[in-house]
Each structure stands twice: as structure tokens, then as C-alpha cells.
Write an enzyme that holds these catalytic residues in place. Sequence first.
Site, short mmCIF file in Angstrom:
data_model
loop_
_atom_site.label_atom_id
_atom_site.label_comp_id
_atom_site.label_asym_id
_atom_site.label_seq_id
_atom_site.Cartn_x
_atom_site.Cartn_y
_atom_site.Cartn_z
CD GLN A 15 7.72 -24.18 2.74
OE1 GLN A 15 8.58 -24.22 3.61
NE2 GLN A 15 7.31 -23.04 2.19
CB SER A 16 8.91 -27.68 8.41
OG SER A 16 10.26 -27.52 8.04
CB SER A 17 4.13 -27.51 9.26
OG SER A 17 4.17 -26.11 9.07
#
Length: 694
Positions: free
Chosen positions: A24-26
Site C-alpha cells: 500500500q502506498s501510505s
Amino acid sequence: MSTDIAIKVDADHLRRDAFLYVRQSSLRQVFENTESTKRQYALRDRAVALGWPIERVHVIDSDLGLSGAQSQDRDGFQHLVSEVAMGHAGIVLGLEVSRLARNNADWHRLLELAALSRTLIMDEDGVYDPAYFNDRMLLGLKGTMSEAELHILKSRLQGGILNKARRGELEMPLPIGLVYTPDARVVLDPDRQIQDTVRLLFDTFRQTGSACAVVRRLRGEKILFPRRIRRGIGKGDVLWNEIDHSRVLQILHNPRYAGAFAYGRTRTAYNAKLKPVQLRVARSDWQVLIPDAHDGYISWAEYERNQAALEQNATGFSPGLRGRMPRQGSGLLQGRLLCGRCGARMRVHYEPFEGRLRPYYVCNEAVVRHAGKHCQWVRGAPVDEAVSALLLEVMAPAAIDVALAVQQEITQRVEQAAALRGTQLQRARYEAELARRRYLKVDPDNRLVADALEADWNARLRDLDALQREHERQNEADHSLLDEPAQQRIRALTADFPRIWNDERTGAVERKRMLGLLIEDVTLLVDDEVNINIRWRGGRTQSLSVARPRPMSVIRKTPAQVVALINELLEATNDRQIAARLNELGHRNWRGEPFTPKKVMLVRRTYGLKSRYERLREGGMLTGEEVAQQLGVCESTVHQLGRKGTLKRHRYASNHRYLYEPPGNVRLEKGAGSRYGGRQPRLIVAQPLQQGAS
């Protein structure tokens, strides 16, 4: 076709392991978009359905919360690439291409390695073999679209941010001393101590003109500066500690303190290790600058003056930099000199001389930039003396204004420092009282909490006691600056400014600061004379000339009249007598020291003057040994006859050394001058020998 799974998955693939990559990006997406994470983990069932045992399906989820824009710092992705490169992976699973990489370079490197090691790639749409051209082209297209998607998202976000910034409505982290109101307006911090401390910093820079001087004064007066915690534990709390040089520069360079909204002051770049770093952007390249957007501590005009002063204080070799901020060193015109030949800045160079440093003004622009020669240089003392004399002449009418300004500055500085120390003391009392109330409210039986609160109370009391003692000490020191003797010394400026200017207790930095109040710059042109052109504040110019300093070889040279006098005295006296006579006449050497026999000897040898001994020998004088041979006696007898005056002698050295006049055709009377009585020795004329018959 890419969907023909049965054909693509063979025994060789099943012999190797399956790797599921989850990302996941963040961290916010990790906690909020839980459904996406579950979908990614569910791909394990797809791998089991294709024939891989569950124990050989490896999940790589160490990159959760990291962006896929690059592989740097993504340990999980790098581990996946290494497994593919070594041929350990039969298939790589990802929910979509964007989970694996949003950078074409990283994506195509993975495809290249997968094609070489015959590793399959599977996403939600199907299974692909990078060794086949069609599958590889489709995967490449998906990677390009994934990168383009990221670019579009960033462009939209950046466009919205920039549009809001152009209206001055973008909320950005504010420096200490400024806060947001509930309706998103920027106002001064309601904490009076924070306001006064920030104002003191700008007032001090206005007086001194130097960031270093601001640090020295605030630290010297024990003024603590606030800092707000931006993130982590205690976010939003204010800490008070001593200020440093970098912090002062950050505050002075920040346009928010002038009430201006600025966006684009920095840009992100990557260093050699591919780490993001923030680079400053020139003010002309800022994307948004809106003066007077909100309340500030200084005006925009003062902000620009501060930037110009900081730029002029720089000491580098960039064009236009002069390093005007007064620094240690006796060179009075440091930072204000211009070369009259090339127009470049002249610098101060110090050389040791007789236990101290002597200043020289040098134009070395050609040396630094082109490995050339010095344009011109001159000894600084004569130039400083001429400028000082002119400055004292000009300062006479303005001495009263200077005295009043000095007195007002000292009074204002003392009052500001005392007020800030008072607020610090008040805050310390409040914190100590708050710690006491916390301790009294705790359950006495809960010793773990009670002990911690008691220790905190004691620490607050120690801080309060230290602040109280420091406050009293500073008050006593400030009182000495404002008592009657100090006031009299300040008022003495009006009547005796030259004495104060020349006083040894007046440091070089203070002299340079006073000079900078009146003089803008000084242009030097070294020719037969040193031509000095002074440009005063306001534009008026004035020129003067001083004699060019003589070379050291000329300075050390003994005057011709002294050499002639020594040559004359050598006819009748020795070096010691000559030194005494020169001192009686008031002559001194080039250092102003009296003459000694050794100094006379050095002059005599330097100019090739014959010594007293050589002159007496040329006049026919004999040594004691020569006279003894002529008289047929021992040398001690000759010295005895010289002491008694029987033989005439002339002293040629300071250690009782003599030369004798030739005794002529005489002989010493035998039997005379015995040790135990008898007649005094005397010389008689020698009778010529009688010639016998042939």
C-alpha cells in the site's frame, strides 16, 4: 493467449516457489483501505489453485506504507527482484501492476529478469509469461499506464495546491510566532513571551546587522528561544532552549515574518544516494509571493533590507559580496574597500610582525579567479590613520547624537532582556506550581506515579531556582550599565569622542561599526601616492592622499647623516663611545631603539666603514707584540709601560685593547723598573754601533 493458464504453468514453474507481493502506498491507506489489502492477500488462494502448495507461497509485505514510485528503500521489492534473478521464483503475484512498481525503469528491469529466468507474472486479470513477446508487450503497456496514472494523480493534486496557493489560502506549517485561527487566518501567536522573544530577535538584528551578533547577544543574556514540536510525541508543544546560528538565519530568511505568503521557496532533488533533499530556490523563481497577506513582525521593506544585509555579510568570492559585517582584526576598512584599478572588492590580509598581526589591503581577484597576479596591495595602517583622522573631524558635530543613540540603545536592550527574563521566570513558576498540584492530587499509595510526579516537581523547582539566580545576576550586570558612572561615560562622547575612539578599550569591532554608520565604501588607487576616495552615506564623496608606505628595505636603512657621523667618529673613538655619542645627539635606529656597540658594528660592516683598529693600523700603530719585539722585552712589560704612560697607546675596542705608537730609535734602559724597587723604567735613545777597522 495470455489467459491460457494451463499452457503457461508447467512443471518447471511448479518446482519453484511462488511469491506474493503486497503493498500500500501510505500508512493511512494501510489503516483505512483494508479491503484492498485483503484482496491482495487473497491471491494466495489463486496460487494454490494453480498447483503451488500453501507452504511454498511466500508473502512479501514489508513494503506496506511505501510508495511504488521508486525501488529505493523498498526492501521487499528488492528481495523479490533478487529471488527472480536467481531463478528461485516460478511465479510472481500482484493484485495489479501498480502494486509492483509505478516506475518504468523498475518494472522493465523486473520483466527482463523474469524473461531470462522463465518466471511467470500474475495479476487479477491473468497469467503472463514475459518470455513471450505479446505478453511482454502487454505487461509493458500496463506498466506505462500505471506510471501515467501516478503522474496524472500528482498533476491534479499539484494543480489544486498551486491554485490554492495563488490565492494565498493554502495552509502550510507556520514558523514559531505565527498561528492559524479557527477560520484559517494567520495571526501572531497569542503567547506574549513567544511574541516578545521573536521581536527581540529582529530588534537585535536591526541594531547589530549580523546573525552571529544576534546569537552572541541572546546567549550572553541567557534568553531562551521557543521551538514548536512538529510531529511525534508532544506534537504542538513549545520547547525553550538556546538559539543557534542556523535558527537565526532561518527566521531572518522566512518571509512569513514580514506578513508575506510564499510558495515554492524550495524544490526536491535527489543526491548521489538517491535520497531526496530540499534545495533553496531563488526568490525570482518562487511560484507564489503575496506581500502583506497577513500580520507580521516586520515590514516587507525591512525584510528586504535584512536580506541585503545578510548577503553583504557573506565572505565568499561571489561577485558583489563584500563581507561588511565587522569582524575581529585591526583592519578598519574591512568589507568596505574597492579596488581603484579593476573595481573588485579588496580584502584584508594579516601578516605577523613583532608579535602582532599587521593588516594589508589586497586586491586578489585575479589571483583567485584566473591564477594571475595581485592587482594592487598596500599596508593598512597609513590608510586607516588617514580615514580615522577624517572621521574624527566629521564626527565632531554629530557626537551628541551618537551619545544619545548609544544611551537609548543600551536602555532599550536592558529593558527588553529584563522583560523576557521576567516572563521566563513567570512561566517557570507556573510550571513548578502545576507540578506541585499534580503531585498533591495523586493517591499516596500509588508510589510509582507519586515518585515520578515528585521527581518532576523537584526538577521544576531546580529549574526555577536556577532561573531566579540567573535573573538576579543579570539584573546586577544590567544595573552597572545604567548607573551614574556608565551614564557619565556615555555623555563623555559629546566632549571627548577622539579620546574614546583612540582608547585601547574600544575594540576593533566597535570602531568598524561606528565607521559603517557614516561611510558607504572606500576606493583605493595605489600609485606614487595612495589615493583614497571616500563615499559617505547619502552619496557625498571626499578624496585624500597619503604617502605610499616605504618598503621595509628603505625603512630599515640607516640615514646617510648617521652613517657619515659614525665614519667621522671612528677617527677618534671606538664603537662603544660612538654609540654613547649617537644617543646623546638623539639618534635612534629604525625601530626607535637607542644605539648599542653591536648596532654600531652592524652599521659599520653593512656600509664597509673601516674600524677603529684598521684606521690605527693604517696610521702606523703597532700591537703590543710588535713593540715587545722591537724593544727586546716581553709583551707584559709593554702593557705595563703603556699603563704608566711611558709608551703612548690608543684604545680601539671596549675590552681594554690598545695599539701603540712606534717607540722609534729607542731602547729600554737596563736595570730600571725592577719589581722590587729601583728607578722607574725609561726609554733612552739607542746609540749607533761603531764601525770597526777593516
